[in-house]
Scaffold this motif. Structure first.
Motif, PDB file in Angstrom:
ATOM      1  N   TRP A   1      66.363  12.832  51.265  1.00 53.14           N
ATOM      2  CA  TRP A   1      65.679  13.268  52.918  1.00 53.14           C
ATOM      3  C   TRP A   1      66.081  14.634  53.169  1.00 53.14           C
ATOM      4  CZ3 TRP A   1      68.596   8.696  56.180  1.00 53.14           C
ATOM      5  CH2 TRP A   1      67.917   7.520  56.154  1.00 53.14           C
TER       6      TRP A   1
ATOM      7  N   TRP B   1      60.226   1.437  58.366  1.00 52.14           N
ATOM      8  CA  TRP B   1      60.654   2.927  58.150  1.00 52.14           C
ATOM      9  C   TRP B   1      61.674   3.716  58.796  1.00 52.14           C
ATOM     10  CZ3 TRP B   1      55.612   0.878  59.466  1.00 52.14           C
ATOM     11  CH2 TRP B   1      55.248   1.142  60.574  1.00 52.14           C
TER      12      TRP B   1
ATOM     13  N   ALA C   1      56.509   8.987  52.555  1.00 51.22           N
ATOM     14  CA  ALA C   1      57.053   8.756  51.125  1.00 51.22           C
ATOM     15  C   ALA C   1      57.331   7.231  51.468  1.00 51.22           C
ATOM     16  CB  ALA C   1      58.468   9.536  51.106  1.00 51.22           C
TER      17      ALA C   1
ATOM     18  N   GLU D   1      59.748   7.527  55.823  1.00 45.81           N
ATOM     19  CA  GLU D   1      60.295   7.181  54.681  1.00 45.81           C
ATOM     20  C   GLU D   1      60.683   5.525  54.903  1.00 45.81           C
ATOM     21  OE1 GLU D   1      62.605   5.476  51.919  1.00 45.81           O
ATOM     22  OE2 GLU D   1      63.857   6.502  53.306  1.00 45.81           O
TER      23      GLU D   1
END
Ligand SMILES: C[S@@+](CC[C@H](N)C(=O)[O-])C[C@H]1O[C@@H](n2cnc3c(N)ncnc32)[C@H](O)[C@@H]1O
Length: 255
Positions: free
Chosen positions: A126, A150, A110, A138
């Motif tokens: 999450w 990330w 994501a 993410e």
């Protein structure tokens, strides 16, 4: 079921996510090789599906030909627009949000999605994504993917923070501050672990100037950080790429 989340700006670019794709092949390669169904979800692929197409091609090449990528978008217009790029069954585009449209992927990427949400929406997002059993990557990057950060997250919570940059373009590690994941970006203030970490990384970079170029400088800075007691994960093969991964608690907000 109504997809969880909200439509946001769709900005994307070819090759923008190559740094995180390479990391996913490295970090999640064994998981995907061992899986009966090596399914990866690309959540929020944006106005064009180019980065999902690239993710599928990279993982097929580097990990396993059977990797399936499903691009999920909350915006039905973007889902419809992406169909010409689909190559079923290994590459599909569907409507979905943080609930992942009922899929049970091994990995979720994501990227540049949660940055447009409020900070207090991060933890529930999450939780929704990792409740499916997925390993979540993410994060956020700049328009061209030269600076990226990330978090890796599983059902137990956040595990690590990674910083990654094209070293030939990196003026100073302070640049990472603008591209931190949403969970951290508002905590880059004195007294917070992420601020302290970026400060120490910056000082290590300042003290590591060398005539041998930015890669040697980065490696020396990582060495200096480790020498000062900062745990740094993975190893020189990753560090050489301009990547640095630390355990999440070393960056986790205290307030
Ligand atoms: C800035 S684009 C990111 C595109 C691509 N991932 C990249 O990094 O280049 C963000 C996209 O995420 C989508 N989005 C936002 N929230 C979402 C959600 N909860 N589920 C699925 N897509 C979402 C938006 O509609 C938008 O198209």
């Amino acid at each position: 079921m109504k997809p969880l989340g909200a439509i946001t700006r769709g900005t994307t670019n070819p090759n923008r996510l190559r740094r995180v794709d390479n990391f996913i092949a490295y970090r999640c390669g064994d998981l995907l090789r061992a899986a009966a169904e090596p399914l990866v979800v690309d959540l929020g692929y944006g106005a064009t599906p180019v980065t999902a197409v690239e993710l599928r091609a990279r993982l097929a090449r580097a990990v396993r030909a059977e990797v399936t990528v499903v691009g999920l978008e909350i915006d039905i217009v973007r889902v419809n627009d992406a169909q010409p790029a689909a190559d079923p069954p290994r590459l599909q585009f569907r409507r979905g949000g943080f609930e992942l449209a009922g899929l049970r992927p091994v990995v979720v990427r994501a990227f540049n999605v949660l940055r447009q949400y409020a900070e207090d929406e991060v933890a529930p997002a999450w939780r929704a994504m990792t409740a499916t059993g997925a390993f979540l990557v993410e994060g956020t990057c700049d328009e061209l993917g030269r600076v990226a950060t990330w978090a890796c997250v599983d059902a137990t919570g956040p595990l690590t923070l990674t910083l990654s940059a094209r070293l030939s373009d990196l003026d100073h590690p302070a640049t990472f501050a603008e591209r931190l994941p949403k969970a951290l970006i508002h905590h880059n203030v004195p007294g917070e672990p992420i601020h302290d970490f970026l400060d120490r990384l910056g000082a290590a970079w300042d003290a590591s100037a060398t005539p041998f170029g930015p890669r040697q400088r980065w490696l020396a800075a990582v060495d200096r950080l480790r020498g000062d007691g900062q745990p740094v994960l993975d190893g020189p093969a990753r560090w050489r790429r301009g990547e640095l991964t630390i355990p999440w608690p070393a960056s986790a907000p205290v307030s």
